[in-house]
Design a protein around this motif. Sequence first.
Motif, PDB file in Angstrom:
ATOM      1  N   LYS A 171       0.796  -0.788  -0.273  1.00 30.29           N
ATOM      2  CA  LYS A 171       0.202  -0.094  -0.053  1.00 30.29           C
ATOM      3  C   LYS A 171       0.971   1.363   0.201  1.00 30.29           C
ATOM      4  CE  LYS A 171      -1.505  -1.885   3.565  1.00 30.29           C
ATOM      5  NZ  LYS A 171      -1.170  -3.036   3.554  1.00 30.29           N
ATOM      6  N   THR A 172       2.157   1.493   0.812  1.00 29.01           N
ATOM      7  CA  THR A 172       2.577   2.951   0.980  1.00 29.01           C
ATOM      8  C   THR A 172       3.525   2.574  -0.734  1.00 29.01           C
ATOM      9  OG1 THR A 172       2.640   2.669   3.385  1.00 29.01           O
ATOM     10  CG2 THR A 172       4.433   3.911   2.775  1.00 29.01           C
ATOM     11  N   ARG A 173       3.744   1.125  -0.957  1.00 37.24           N
ATOM     12  CA  ARG A 173       4.953   1.508  -1.790  1.00 37.24           C
ATOM     13  C   ARG A 173       4.225   2.315  -3.207  1.00 37.24           C
ATOM     14  NH1 ARG A 173       9.931  -1.428  -3.168  1.00 37.24           N
ATOM     15  NH2 ARG A 173       9.989   0.058  -4.954  1.00 37.24           N
ATOM     16  N   SER A 192      10.885   5.940   6.283  1.00 31.99           N
ATOM     17  CA  SER A 192      11.230   6.227   7.308  1.00 31.99           C
ATOM     18  C   SER A 192      10.407   5.148   8.280  1.00 31.99           C
ATOM     19  CB  SER A 192      10.271   8.077   7.091  1.00 31.99           C
ATOM     20  OG  SER A 192       9.767   8.086   6.404  1.00 31.99           O
ATOM     21  N   GLU A 193      10.119   4.927   7.444  1.00 27.76           N
ATOM     22  CA  GLU A 193       9.036   3.408   9.121  1.00 27.76           C
ATOM     23  C   GLU A 193       9.796   2.523   9.361  1.00 27.76           C
ATOM     24  OE1 GLU A 193       4.427   3.485   6.424  1.00 27.76           O
ATOM     25  OE2 GLU A 193       5.672   2.172   5.877  1.00 27.76           O
ATOM     26  N   ALA A 194       9.379   2.622  10.852  1.00 25.96           N
ATOM     27  CA  ALA A 194      10.162   1.869  11.785  1.00 25.96           C
ATOM     28  C   ALA A 194       9.718   0.273  11.226  1.00 25.96           C
ATOM     29  CB  ALA A 194       9.215   2.275  13.127  1.00 25.96           C
ATOM     30  N   ILE A 226       6.746  -1.307   8.327  1.00 30.71           N
ATOM     31  CA  ILE A 226       5.367  -0.992   8.949  1.00 30.71           C
ATOM     32  C   ILE A 226       4.715   0.242   9.222  1.00 30.71           C
ATOM     33  CG2 ILE A 226       3.788  -2.258  10.160  1.00 30.71           C
ATOM     34  CD1 ILE A 226       5.037  -4.728   9.953  1.00 30.71           C
ATOM     35  N   THR A 227       3.221   0.478   8.534  1.00 34.88           N
ATOM     36  CA  THR A 227       3.081   1.269   9.082  1.00 34.88           C
ATOM     37  C   THR A 227       1.518   1.461   9.825  1.00 34.88           C
ATOM     38  OG1 THR A 227       3.150   1.611   6.617  1.00 34.88           O
ATOM     39  CG2 THR A 227       1.236   3.105   7.314  1.00 34.88           C
ATOM     40  N   GLN A 228       2.244   2.814  10.754  1.00 32.70           N
ATOM     41  CA  GLN A 228       1.737   2.154  12.026  1.00 32.70           C
ATOM     42  C   GLN A 228       0.304   3.285  12.256  1.00 32.70           C
ATOM     43  OE1 GLN A 228       3.564   0.824  15.635  1.00 32.70           O
ATOM     44  NE2 GLN A 228       5.035   0.767  14.130  1.00 32.70           N
ATOM     45  N   LEU A 240      -5.985   8.629   1.361  1.00 30.30           N
ATOM     46  CA  LEU A 240      -5.034   8.234   3.141  1.00 30.30           C
ATOM     47  C   LEU A 240      -4.838   6.682   3.405  1.00 30.30           C
ATOM     48  CD1 LEU A 240      -8.903   8.602   4.635  1.00 30.30           C
ATOM     49  CD2 LEU A 240      -6.806  10.065   4.520  1.00 30.30           C
ATOM     50  N   ASP A 241      -3.627   6.679   3.288  1.00 27.07           N
ATOM     51  CA  ASP A 241      -2.619   4.944   3.572  1.00 27.07           C
ATOM     52  C   ASP A 241      -2.993   4.722   5.311  1.00 27.07           C
ATOM     53  OD1 ASP A 241      -0.805   3.223   3.007  1.00 27.07           O
ATOM     54  OD2 ASP A 241       0.832   4.008   3.553  1.00 27.07           O
ATOM     55  N   THR A 242      -3.803   3.282   4.781  1.00 29.72           N
ATOM     56  CA  THR A 242      -3.902   2.671   6.075  1.00 29.72           C
ATOM     57  C   THR A 242      -2.520   1.764   6.693  1.00 29.72           C
ATOM     58  OG1 THR A 242      -5.131   0.853   4.965  1.00 29.72           O
ATOM     59  CG2 THR A 242      -6.458   3.074   5.869  1.00 29.72           C
TER      60      THR A 242
HETATM   61 MG    MG Z   1       1.887   0.635   4.680  1.00 27.42          MG
END
Ligand code: MG
Length: 381
Positions: free
Chosen positions: A99-101, A114-116, A119-121, A142-144
């Motif tokens: 999703k984030t990619r 930049s995500e730990a 994983i998107t939190q 919106l990225d969930t």
């Molecule tokens: Mg993500």
Amino acid sequence: PQGATLSDLAEKINVSAANLVTVLFHLGEMATATQSLDAATFEILGEEIGWNIKIVSAEEEDRALLQQFDIDLDAEADEENLESRPPVVTVMGHVDHGKTRLLDTIRQTNVIKSEAGGITQRIGAYQIHVTLNDIDRRITFLDTPGHEAFTAMRARGAELTDVAILVVAADDGVMPQTVEAINHAQAANVPIVVAVNKIDVDGANPEKVRGQLTEFGLVPEEYGGDTMFVDISAKQGTNIDKLLEAVLLTADATLDLRADPTMSARGATVEARLDKGRGAVATVLVQQGTLRVGDSIVAGKAYGRVRALLDENGNNLDEATPSRPVAVLGLTSVPTAGDLFLVASDDRAARQIAEKREASERAAQLARRHKVVSLENLKEQ
Ligand code: MG
Ligand code: GTP
């Protein structure tokens, strides 16, 4: 409203629910503490114990509070003032399905880095200007998170959105949070476009994903259904234009994407946190009206004057129109994600609304903790 029980009343007037059950029993009515009762029963009970009982839901109570400050929750947009607004598109799906990619590729950013642990939190909110082939539009994304721990964020994302992109990795197929995302979107009545991702990976099987999703009511158009499926590689940038076209087609075909920018601004708190340097930072999505620097706002029990509005790149904005996500600085405390934000007439009104909400919540909590006063005591007082 339905659902008021003897327990609710007991809490309000600070007596034990068992006591109320007994009183009602003597009046010839059998009821348990948690059973919802009608207004007439409460009236009879009220007469007996010397209280004038009026049943209002918490929602109505808040509505009445806001009315005292000239805020009308039912205010409708004026047809004449309606202007088109960008669609709000939420990216949902199982953890690590890309999703984030996908959003990084669309925005040409690198948020993943930049995500730990990758994983998107949190819910990321971005408005981008898409210029692709014939497309020249703004879209709010919106990225969930896909991790199983973040159900509430997925539910919130689904509620705020116009269209959901369901990302399913073609090498992994339908997984638990894929199903959960479908449920959230369907519960919120949001149309779904399926992005079958990672088609560049060995063992990718997009056809299998189509077959699996059919069981959840997502039947591809090519199978005679009405769901658009697009095979993509977020990593290689394959078919991203096709996906965006499908999303815009879906939005334009099914929705009235308009809002009134002249109304008093209101919208949803997407997420909020305390920043060491900047204090409370709330990301809000404007749904009606125009939010401006200097506005006095209230979001749940938080209030304050908008000191700055920042876009997704940290740039200052003077105002935010419908569908725009912005970070709001200037609140004196951190609102709760999901809180509706509203503009009040001035700082004082915003503060009073917040304080009254706080007070009524505290009263309810206190009553819950001290359910000791008996009706006999109460009558004597
Ligand atoms: Mg993500
Ligand atoms: P959560 O937010 O934690 O649910 O994950 P996510 O769905 O946002 O996944 P993310 O975008 O962080 O991607 C997970 C991993 O898959 C990263 O290493 C990505 O680089 C990789 N990835 C994403 N899309 C593709 C793709 O199309 N092909 C390949 N080969 N890898 C991809």
